[in-house]
Design a protein around this motif. Structure first.
Motif: not given
Length: 70
Positions: A40-51
């Motif tokens: 549930q760390h959604l902002v971190l997840a989004e950043g990793e998916f973008e990377t």
């Protein structure tokens, strides 16, 4: 294996350590994003998916699924 077994916190720590030595591994960034998503760390997840997408595309790869744009 940690991701498959649902050990998201342990997998996160392992992937972060791995990425210190292999920062351009798109697959590892994707898995780390998945871990963050389940934690549930959604902002971190989004950043990793973008990377992951960035390194995937920089490697000259294209999305093999015709229903999605590259």
């Amino acid at each position: 294996a940690l991701c498959r077994e649902g050990h998201w916190t342990a997998a996160t720590e392992t992937l972060k350590y791995y990425l210190l030595h292999h920062p351009e591994d798109a697959g590892a960034h994707f898995l780390l994003g998945r871990c963050y998503l389940y934690l549930q760390h959604l902002v971190l997840a989004e950043g990793e998916f973008e990377t992951a997408r960035h390194y995937f595309n920089d490697g000259g790869r294209q999305n093999p699924l015709p229903r999605f744009e590259s």
